[in-house]
Design an enzyme around this catalytic site. Structure first.
Site, mmCIF file in Angstrom:
data_model
loop_
_atom_site.group_PDB
_atom_site.id
_atom_site.type_symbol
_atom_site.label_atom_id
_atom_site.label_comp_id
_atom_site.label_asym_id
_atom_site.label_seq_id
_atom_site.Cartn_x
_atom_site.Cartn_y
_atom_site.Cartn_z
ATOM 1 N N CYS A 12 -9.575 -8.506 -12.405
ATOM 2 C CA CYS A 12 -9.763 -8.552 -13.858
ATOM 3 C C CYS A 12 -11.235 -8.777 -14.144
ATOM 4 C CB CYS A 12 -8.897 -9.663 -14.458
ATOM 5 S SG CYS A 12 -9.049 -9.835 -16.249
ATOM 6 N N CYS A 25 -10.619 -13.767 -31.806
ATOM 7 C CA CYS A 25 -9.155 -13.843 -31.844
ATOM 8 C C CYS A 25 -8.762 -15.315 -31.734
ATOM 9 C CB CYS A 25 -8.551 -13.029 -30.705
ATOM 10 S SG CYS A 25 -8.889 -11.250 -30.835
ATOM 11 N N GLU A 68 -16.803 -14.973 -15.620
ATOM 12 C CA GLU A 68 -15.655 -15.243 -14.760
ATOM 13 C C GLU A 68 -14.893 -13.950 -14.488
ATOM 14 O OE1 GLU A 68 -15.087 -19.766 -16.573
ATOM 15 O OE2 GLU A 68 -13.375 -18.390 -16.568
ATOM 16 N N CYS A 126 -4.570 -15.094 -18.792
ATOM 17 C CA CYS A 126 -4.980 -14.292 -19.946
ATOM 18 C C CYS A 126 -5.369 -15.181 -21.118
ATOM 19 C CB CYS A 126 -3.825 -13.371 -20.344
ATOM 20 S SG CYS A 126 -4.162 -12.329 -21.756
ATOM 21 N N CYS A 172 -17.403 -13.484 -26.472
ATOM 22 C CA CYS A 172 -16.772 -12.389 -27.213
ATOM 23 C C CYS A 172 -16.994 -12.601 -28.704
ATOM 24 C CB CYS A 172 -15.276 -12.324 -26.909
ATOM 25 S SG CYS A 172 -14.437 -10.922 -27.693
ATOM 26 N N CYS A 232 -7.454 -17.000 -28.398
ATOM 27 C CA CYS A 232 -8.206 -16.739 -27.168
ATOM 28 C C CYS A 232 -9.312 -17.765 -26.961
ATOM 29 C CB CYS A 232 -8.786 -15.325 -27.217
ATOM 30 S SG CYS A 232 -9.751 -14.885 -25.748
#
Length: 469
Positions: free
Chosen positions: A210, A221, A196, A441, A217, A224
């Protein structure tokens, strides 16, 4: 890396027997062996996968390698372990002569200009042809996606490109538009995975794209959504660059010129540093996309060795996700802190920024209600960043399914900001953009059935989080 420069691989399985030449060994649990070809006999089904990890590598850098069947038997089968990534491009591996390959074709957007020029010359054409090609790929508002769009180039040169070069690595799947005008582009990769990319328009003309640097990932975190996916693979240089190219090609006529690039999409950019460094070089090339280095920002959760390398090799901007003022809290919400703690991370920045003139790092701070947003946190943050040329960006937490965090109320964020500003800090407050389309975000990606683990909540925060649920 083993002694004498030999790469070793660590394998963790219940039982596996390896044979190399005339010798056969059976291993239980975890073992390491030289990086070479092996034959394995074991009771797994075809198309199973071994998880192989290069020994002595940093935390969170586990690649996956595919187990390729060569012969099958009734109770077990013999397979040849190809010590190459499962996706054939976990780290954006290069083909012959260092040129990235796609189906035996060179991937044009995987090369810096100097590499492209050498490749063009290797086929008997002048450097001027390379520059004309480069401008049609990245400049002159053409953003070519096939040889048919290369008008003005030599006919024979275009024919050579159609036979030996690949133009596309991404296929647009969908564009979602949020109520505030933010656009989320979903791109399907050659292997079927989806990434994305987000375009954030601004009325003042500061349109920002972005970019994602990985599928998923590995950093885990806790706040996230992308981190829930785990890491599928790195994106190649061309897959990174083409996100920016297609954003301009598809959306510039609608939103206007795109002036800024942030590596804040899916993934940890510095976990894929080789391809990210190549990509930023292509993005800022004056003959091509020509983004200003000051307007290309690479974000990191704090991989210290890669951070040092980035600061020494690139003039682009750096953003560091800080998000906590104590090691206890940061190690909980950002597990990378267990390897590179606050003292090491901030000490490295102080040291490295001494040699970078007029350079400021951007500290990103996601505000989590009851976790990192107290007055005491604000005062600790002031002390932590002393001696580091920086700006601090306060970010509203964007909720997503499965998260037990809540966003800090706006009034408290403003109080936090005022404490920092009164102490002389340069502080910004970033509002959410695109959250109604999961484009804000920390909201990108789509976790599957198997997700990264949620970590134990420190006792002092259990009551706060339970009350927020």
């Amino acid at each position: 890396m083993g002694r004498g420069g030999r790469l070793s691989v660590c394998v963790r399985m219940r039982r596996i027997r390896f044979s190399n030449g005339g010798s056969t060994s059976t291993f239980l649990g975890t073992t390491t062996f030289p990086f070479t070809n092996y034959t394995a006999s074991h009771p797994l089904k075809p198309k199973s996968f071994l998880k192989l990890r290069p020994s002595r590598t940093p935390l969170f850098t586990t690649p996956h390698y595919r187990l390729v069947t060569t012969a099958q038997h009734s109770s077990s089968y013999t397979s040849h372990i190809l010590l190459t990534p499962q996706t054939n491009n976990l780290s954006g591996g290069d083909g012959q002569n260092g040129y990235p390959l796609k189906d035996s074709k060179v991937v044009l957007k995987g090369m810096r200009y100097t590499d492209l020029e050498k490749w063009v010359q290797s086929h008997g054409y002048r450097p001027a042809q390379a520059l004309m090609l480069w401008k049609r790929l990245y400049g002159d508002n053409i953003w070519a996606q096939c040889s048919e769009e290369l008008e003005g180039l030599n006919k024979d040169f275009r024919k050579m490109l159609s036979e030996h070069a690949g133009f596309k690595t991404l296929n647009l799947k969908e564009i979602l538009t949020a109520s505030d005008g933010t656009k989320k582009m979903l791109f399907k990769l050659e292997d079927g995975l989806v990434i994305e990319t987000v375009l954030i328009p601004c009325e003042r003309g500061r349109n920002t794209v972005c970019l994602s640097s990985q599928v998923g990932c590995a950093m885990n975190c806790q706040f996230c959504y992308t981190g829930r996916m785990g890491l599928k693979r790195n994106l190649s240089t061309s897959e990174i660059v083409e996100q920016a190219v297609l954003a301009r090609r598809l959306l510039s006529s609608e939103v206007g010129p795109i002036s800024n690039v942030v590596f804040m999409g899916m993934g940890e950019p510095l976990h894929n540093i080789e391809n990210v460094l190549k990509a930023v070089d292509i993005l800022v090339d004056e003959q091509g996309l020509h983004f200003s280095p000051r307007k290309v920002t690479v974000s990191t959760s704090g991989l210290v060795p890669q951070l040092k390398r980035f600061l020494r090799e690139s003039n682009c901007a750096l953003a560091v996700s800080l998000n906590a003022t104590t090691d206890e809290v940061r190690s909980w919400i950002m597990p990378i802190n267990r390897k590179f703690n606050l003292n090491l991370l901030l000490g490295t920045l102080r040291e490295e920024l001494q040699s970078k003139h007029k350079y400021k790092v951007l500290f990103e701070y996601v505000m989590l209600a009851g976790v990192n947003d107290s007055v005491v946190d604000a005062k600790r943050l002031i002390d932590l960043v002393q001696g580091i040329p920086c700006k601090i960006n306060l970010i509203t937490f964007n909720p997503h399914s499965g998260s037990f965090f809540k966003p800090t109320k706006k009034e408290k964020i403003l109080e936090f900001r005022n404490i920092l500003a009164e102490a002389g800090c340069v502080v910004l407050f970033r509002c959410s953009r695109g959250d109604d389309q999961m484009a804000a975000c920390g909201q990108l990606g789509k976790p599957g059935e198997i997700q990264a683990p949620m970590l134990r909540v420190p006792s002092q925060f259990q009551a706060v989080l339970e009350a927020a649920v």
